[in-house]
Design an enzyme around this catalytic site. Structure first.
Site, PDB file in Angstrom:
ATOM      1  N   SER A 990      49.471  31.797  35.452  1.00 61.62           N
ATOM      2  CA  SER A 990      48.480  32.240  36.726  1.00 61.62           C
ATOM      3  C   SER A 990      49.101  33.415  37.532  1.00 61.62           C
ATOM      4  O   SER A 990      50.087  33.637  37.254  1.00 61.62           O
ATOM      5  CB  SER A 990      47.807  31.102  37.993  1.00 61.62           C
ATOM      6  OG  SER A 990      48.991  31.010  38.268  1.00 61.62           O
ATOM      7  N   HIS A 991      47.855  34.140  38.049  1.00 60.66           N
ATOM      8  CA  HIS A 991      48.434  35.293  39.012  1.00 60.66           C
ATOM      9  C   HIS A 991      49.887  34.671  39.714  1.00 60.66           C
ATOM     10  O   HIS A 991      50.789  35.922  39.764  1.00 60.66           O
ATOM     11  CB  HIS A 991      47.134  35.748  39.289  1.00 60.66           C
ATOM     12  CG  HIS A 991      47.892  37.081  40.561  1.00 60.66           C
ATOM     13  ND1 HIS A 991      48.426  38.430  39.679  1.00 60.66           N
ATOM     14  CD2 HIS A 991      47.460  37.640  42.141  1.00 60.66           C
ATOM     15  CE1 HIS A 991      48.334  39.390  41.018  1.00 60.66           C
ATOM     16  NE2 HIS A 991      48.217  38.215  42.114  1.00 60.66           N
TER      17      HIS A 991
END
Length: 1384
Positions: A990-991
């Site tokens: 994920s970011h």
């Protein structure tokens, strides 16, 4: 089933290319047949010889044959079928059945082939849908993973051929794929398996021999007994519905064979009964057949049969109202308030049949002024008095009586005065009262000789309701049906007169709530729940007969049941409302409460003392407290007259001595019975409890069952005259099921009881979905069954301390089923339930993946419960806070309101169980207490926060370890943060995870609640963190140690950008992608074209290059927008960050220059991409809006603050737009070619999700499927975790516009992932059923697909010569890479 190629290199087989004729639904049958237990999922396919004969249909009955027994001389049969493979190749399949003694021969010929072909095949037996292996394997055939056979073709020139012999007479079809090993690809039949029928049906019928008992069919009852005995012999396995059907057919065949051998039907029946002396498997369920250890047999039902998708939309209360002409009373009220301008003490509106009456109390100069006005046209008299307490009538003092008043014995009469306002007629009275001696004004109206009352009762107006209000009002009613809540607040004083008043008012308000929708019903629920919690006054010295309370309840519950019938989307909240009130009932139901207490007193010689005081209370105002008082007396008698037990029962249920004294007819005395009274009192109080619960306890199990099944005469003098008949249309055997439940309701072994409760709920469900004449009785019964499941589960917690995984999983599945039956939108719960059922099968099979698989569904179940809790909080808590502040509710009751609602249902029990199971699973799956996402050794001060999102823009002045309860995945990491520890489970890719690794921030998920709580307790302390492969070692340290630590300081120099300019082109093709025109994202995808292996697809791309956005701004049509943007940017520079959203909204107003439209159309069509405008102008408008959203994302909060942190000049950041055709993906993946958690460059790490990749890179809850793969063994991926994401995104054929800035992948700054990629069409959200997903369920398919993904990643890494961060999708087994960048 899927396959890879022989040498381990090649495509994954397409998702549909499975050796199953159709998708097999892996679903639980919560209710088995009379011989089957709880069915959960399909068992693995078995290989072995099949016994029996071919089944065919003839003369409408089943007869069986053996093809080897046909007479000689029958002509052979030949069937041929051709398949077109491509423009050059063709497949011909010929089936020969030569003689009765010869096996069936199948000949395969493939023309014009160059490669080495392999037949990948299996068979389908007569009467079955699943595939299996034949009894004998032909020569040159290999067994593949125990699930398929592989036989090589013989190649002669351009023809590849193969012959098979099938000896098994039961085989009806051969199903197959062809693997081209040379080209490393699968040959399919239009994306499906090939299927060839061996013989035509009419030919089979010709070969049917005559059996001895040819006219005798096996009776169904004997088949059922035989099937039960088979199931019992096999250890009572769990079966799917398909397997159950197979078992029944096998049982039928076995019995038919006996008949064919000459056994008579009577002999067959006698033999079976001898073998089944103790098991009555074929008869209906009746309670007398159950012993304490027996279990009910649950009827066959697929899980999805209890699927609900009734979603109640939360509508915002309308703030704009249609202008209307004010009524005369509204004009009058406004004029009074303007005239007096003083404090309003109370105001009420009474809506009567042919008139409205408005009453207003105002305080002025120490005097109370009461104004009454009505629009009644006839002369009207006010018959009134004053009171110091509710229910009292006192003569008003002469100073309070208006002129023309007439004094009566205990009241006063005053005529209304006629008047006009704006030419509208009304009548009014003004009364002025000195001092504070009086609190209320009782009154009735008289018109001529007709008395006008408030729904049959005296009016009562409180002179000052300020005491009801809290000194502090929480909020402004946002997120509520505020207008309805204000009505509730206005009517609360009236409702406090008695429960009869409250229920009648509730019925009126429920009609209004129906028009408001979900939030309206939420307001009613909160109000009645506060009543049930004893937070609101039940009675204010108002005498009311029990039957009147019962009738009011009946009116309210009748209304609720009618809404339940008509509005399925509100059923869940309507059930909650009904659980707060009793059932009610017309006629003798309520009257029995008054009569039967006299029977108790007379039978047991206890006319005085506490029982007489209770009698007086019951006579004037019965309430749900009486159920508790009755139970306390029973417990007191059973304890051998121990008075402490009496008080214990009362106090445990919220009744104190003060509450007993607060009743209108107070209970002062304690019970004091004699030994010789105990037996009679226990008998009579037990009978009396039935009467009390029939009125007050809708969710009481025994009362609910009795109401539905009919009352029995038990106990002289009790329930006399009450006629309640059994509900019509109940399922056969339901009465016995109810008796079974009541008989076993206190059992310590809870599984059989819970099975019975759930079986009852499932059998009730069809009745609850239709407009039954006694719907509310069925609803109350269902509520009672639901509540009993919860209490039974809670009773079993102690027993579960030493329970094994199978028992815990089984109980989890039972509670999930119960919760699903009570939930309007239960799709996610249903798929969780299917997962747990499959987990049960894996434990039985001792599959080494059972714990890892179970952990994924445990995580998904937690997410589902969390989502449900958030939903309840959203719709209920604002109403609780608003109403609670005005109604004087205790703050504790307000603050825990939603929590208590959840605790009252199965969700709390389920949460407790999964929390207990979690550490067991983590141990079994070797997961440890942590998942380390970014392994960095750090030291810092512990800071506890609720959500990382709330502090993402903060800067910490000292090294800080953030202990965050919530991390969603898209947040920025604040400056000064050295570690983020959370119980949330963001994806490793994920970011926020990528950000943590890029910034050298320690980031880890903590699975152990105790460890996380310990970290929270150490807030403010200096800790050191040392990550290992699967753990975080932490300890407190001294400040001097921090100062001595050598740390690598990051450069504080700002990142520089070079301003990009418009090149003169609005759109460019991939061949024109350069660093001056587009960002790294576009250039990388163009670089891959033609360089990656041929089996890796690269989507066609065009782009809007740098400078196009600025060029569009300079267009004359957008001048006003440019001015507005500059104004907003100036405010942004001044620190007004909330204008970011205004900037984005302003950009969306841009108009497209005609040159842009023309050039983009030309480039897209020339590249083979469809032009949206060809489908209509509205399609181009969608595309243009998507482009603008990409440009606007330059000003999203995350991106803007990220550039500020590294001192990047935001004005220099330019945005190109990469345009690609959307691949409607089956799966999406992200690959890191160096394991980001361990830094191991020899190992690929990847994550895979169902559908589009936005659920993987965006802030979507749950985890993706994760795996690692050694680069020296790409055919052996290792699954680290199964998916738990409940939602997948899917899209039609569309275009996606991807952000591609000049701020991505800079040295010292990772700008990738900050900006938006926007599809032209909205994605469809789908709740995912992983038990129907081959990626999860099919080991071969999974291994092949993951291996292909790993191979693609490795090939791209070798192409670039450095670790890569790769995104891609899978469609029909093909791998597509949509972007790659250097792994940071």
């Amino acid at each position: 089933m899927s396959s890879g190629n022989g040498n381990g290199v090649g495509h994954a087989s397409p998702r549909r290319a499975l050796f199953r004729p159709r998708d097999v639904a892996f679903r639980k049958a919560p209710i088995g047949s009379s011989f089957l237990g709880k069915s959960t999922c399909a068992t693995p396919l078995c290989v072995g010889k099949k016994k029996g004969r071919r089944a065919v249909k003839a003369s409408m009955r089943a007869v069986f044959c053996n093809p080897r027994g046909v007479a000689a001389g029958l002509s052979s049969s030949k069937l041929a079928k051709n398949f077109k493979l491509d423009t050059h190749s063709e497949l011909e399949v010929t089936v020969h059945d030569c003689t009765s003694s010869s096996p069936i021969q199948i000949e395969f010929k493939v023309s014009n082939t160059n490669g080495s072909l392999v037949l990948h095949w299996g068979v389908i037996h007569q009467g079955r849908n699943d595939w299996s292996l034949p009894s004998c394997h032909p020569e040159r055939t290999q067994l593949y993973n125990n699930e398929a056979l592989r036989t090589g073709f013989t190649k002669l020139g351009s023809i590849s051929s193969l012959k098979l012999e099938i000896e098994d007479p039961e085989v009806q079809f051969v199903e197959f794929l062809i693997l081209d090993e040379t080209a490393n690809k699968w040959i399919k039949n239009n994306g499906q398996n090939f299927r060839v029928q061996l013989l035509e049906q009419d030919y089979l019928i010709q070969h049917v021999p005559i059996s001895i008992n040819q006219n005798v069919a096996v009776p169904a009852d004997l088949v059922q007994v035989q099937a039960y005995l088979r199931w019992d012999r096999k250890g009572r396995q769990t079966y799917t519905p398909e397997q159950e059907k197979i078992e029944f057919e096998e049982a039928r065949r076995e019995l038919q064979l006996e008949l064919d051998k000459g056994t008579s039907l009577d002999q067959l029946r006698e033999n079976l009964l001898k073998r089944d002396t103790s098991k009555k498997s074929s008869q209906q369920l009746e309670a007398e057949n159950y012993s304490r250890n027996e279990r009910i047999h649950r009827n066959k039902m697929g899980i999805t049969e209890i699927l609900n998708k009734n979603v109640a939309e939360i509508l915002k209360e309308k703030t704009t109202q249609i202008s209307k002409v004010p009524t005369v009373l509204e004009l009058w009220c406004k004029s009074i308030q303007e005239q007096e301008g003083e404090l309003v003490l109370n105001q009420k509106v009474y809506k009567l049949d042919n008139m409205d009456l408005r009453v207003l109390a105002i305080e002025s100069l120490g005097r109370k002024k009461v104004y009454l006005a009505t629009d009644h046209s006839e002369p009207l008299i006010l018959h009134w008095g004053l009171s110091r307490k509710a229910g009292e009538w006192m003569i008003p003092p002469s100073s309070a009586m208006p002129s023309d008043s007439v004094l009566l014995e205990k009241s006063c009469e005053t005529p209304f005065t006629k008047a006009l306002i704006e030419d509208q007629f009304y009548q009014a009275i003004q009364v002025e009262i000195d001092g504070d001696d009086h609190i209320g004004m009782p009154f009735v109206l008289r018109s001529d000789d007709k008395w006008i009352k408030n729904h049959g009762f005296d009016f009562y107006f409180e002179l000052d309701i300020r005491s009801v209000e809290s000194s502090e009002v929480v909020g402004d009613g946002k997120g509520t049906a505020k207008s309805l809540l204000d009505r509730i607040i206005d009517l609360e004083a009236e409702a406090q007169r008695s429960l009869m008043h409250r229920f009648n008012i509730a019925a009126d308000l429920t009609e209004e709530a129906r028009d408001v929708g979900l939030l309206g019903f939420a307001g009613i629920l909160v109000w009645l729940r506060f009543m049930a919690m004893r937070q609101l006054i039940w009675n204010k010295n108002y005498n009311v007969k029990p039957r009147e309370i019962s009738q009011a309840q009946d009116r309210l519950t009748d209304l609720l049941q009618n809404i339940y019938k008509d509005s399925p989307q509100y059923r869940e909240i309507l059930r909650m409302i009904m659980s707060c009130i009793g059932r009610g009932g017309e006629g003798d139901f309520g009257q029995r409460i008054r009569d039967e207490i006299l029977v108790i007193q007379r039978n047991n010689a206890c006319e005085g003392g506490m029982v007489e005081e209770w009698h007086q209370k019951l006579h004037n105002n019965t309430s749900p407290d009486d159920v508790v008082i009755c139970q306390a007396l029973i417990d007191y008698i059973k304890s051998d007259l121990d008075i402490s037990v009496y008080w214990g029962t009362l106090n445990k249920n919220g009744i104190t001595k003060e509450r007993l004294l607060s009743y209108d007819h107070a209970i002062h005395s304690e019970p004091s019975f004699r030994d010789n009274q105990k037996e009679g009192l226990l008998r009579d109080l037990g009978n009396y409890m039935r009467t009390l619960k029939a009125v007050h306890s809708g969710a009481d199990l025994e009362s609910a069952i009795t109401t539905c099944m009919g009352y029995k005469a038990e106990g002289q003098g009790f329930m006399v005259g009450v006629e309640k008949n059994p509900i019509r249309g109940l399922p056969s055997g339901f009465s016995g099921l109810m008796e079974f439940i009541l008989k076993h309701v206190e059992d310590k072994v809870v599984e059989p009881l819970i099975e019975g409760l759930l079986e009852a709920r499932v059998q009730l469900r069809p009745l609850l979905l239709n407009a039954h004449e006694r719907m509310k009785d069925l609803i109350f019964l269902d509520i009672a069954l639901d509540s009993t499941v919860r209490t039974v589960i809670e009773r079993s917690y102690e027993e579960l301390k030493n329970a094994g995984p199978q028992k815990i999983i089984y109980l989890i599945s039972l509670i999930l089923e119960n919760l699903a039956l009570s939930t309007d939108d239960n799709e996610d719960l249903i798929y969780c339930l299917k997962g747990w059922n499959h987990a049960m099968e894996l434990t039985k099979q001792k599959d080494n993946q059972w714990a890892l698989f179970s952990k994924s569904f445990l995580d998904r179940t937690r997410l589902s419960l969390s989502s449900k809790a958030e939903y309840y909080h959203q719709i209920l808590q604002p109403s609780a806070e608003y109403l609670g502040s005005f109604l004087g509710v205790d703050q504790w009751a307000v603050s825990i309101f939603t929590e208590e609602i959840i605790r009252a249902g199965s969700a709390a029990s389920l949460s407790t169980l999964v929390n207990r199971f979690d550490p067991i699973l983590r141990t079994e799956a070797h997961l440890g207490s942590w998942q380390v996402i970014s392994p960095v050794e750090v030291a810092g001060y512990v800071e506890v926060v609720d959500a990382l999102l709330a502090v993402q823009n903060k800067s910490y002045t000292r090294p800080t370890i953030l202990v965050a309860k919530s991390v969603k995945g898209e947040e920025e990491i604040p400056d000064g943060t050295v570690a983020v520890l959370t119980p949330d489970m963001p994806d490793v890719l994920s970011h926020v995870s990528v950000r943590a690794r890029n910034s050298k921030v320690c980031f880890a998920t903590c699975f152990d609640a105790d460890i996380f709580s310990e970290l929270q307790r150490n807030e403010g302390k200096l800790f050191g963190l040392k990550p290992t492969s699967g753990d975080i070692v932490y300890s407190e340290m001294e400040k001097s140690e921090l100062e001595d630590m050598s740390t690598d300081e990051q450069s504080s120099s700002s990142v520089t950008l070079v301003k990009k300019h418009f090149s003169g082109k609005y759109a460019i093709s991939a061949e024109e992608f350069t660093s001056e025109m587009v960002g790294a994202k576009s250039r990388n995808i163009a670089f891959l074209k033609g360089k990656v292996p041929s089996w890796v697809g690269i989507p066609t791309s065009v782009a809007l290059p740098f400078g196009v956005f600025e060029k569009v701004l300079s267009n004359d049509a957008n001048k006003e927008i440019v001015s507005k943007l500059q104004f907003l940017k100036d405010k942004l520079v001044g620190g007004e960050f909330d204008v970011l959203i205004d900037i984005r909204e302003t950009i969306l107003q841009l108009e497209a220059p005609i040159e842009l439209v023309q050039e983009l159309k030309e480039k897209m069509l020339a590249s083979g991409m469809p032009w949206p405008g060809d489908e209509g102008e509205h399609r181009w408008e969608l595309a243009w809006m998507a482009i603008k959203r990409v440009w606007a994302s330059k000003w999203n909060e995350r991106a803007y603050f990220s550039t500020r942190k590294v001192k990047l000049d935001h004005d220099l950041l330019c945005m190109a737009v990469l345009v690609q055709q959307v691949i409607s993906a089956d799966y999406a993946f992200v690959i890191h070619t160096t394991n980001p958690s361990s830094g191991d460059s020899s190992e690929i790490y990847a994550e895979v999700v169902k559908g589009l990749g936005e659920t993987l890179v965006g802030a979507y809850p749950g985890r993706a499927l994760s795996f690692v793969c050694k680069k020296n063994n790409l055919n052996s991926p290792k699954v680290l975790g199964y998916p738990s994401k409940p939602t997948g995104l899917f899209i039609r054929s569309s275009i996606i516009f991807r952000s591609d800035s000049n701020g991505e992948d800079l040295e010292g700054y990772a700008g990738a992932g900050l900006y938006d990629s926007v599809p032209m069409d909205e994605e469809e959200k789908v709740i995912l059923d992983y038990v129907a997903d081959p990626l999860v369920m099919d080991k071969n398919f999974r291994n092949s697909l993951l291996s292909s993904i790993a191979q693609a990643g490795h090939a791209i890494e070798e192409l670039y010569g450095s670790p890569q961060d790769i995104e891609g999708v899978v469609k029909d087994g093909e791998i597509f890479v949509v972007q790659t960048r250097p792994q940071m």
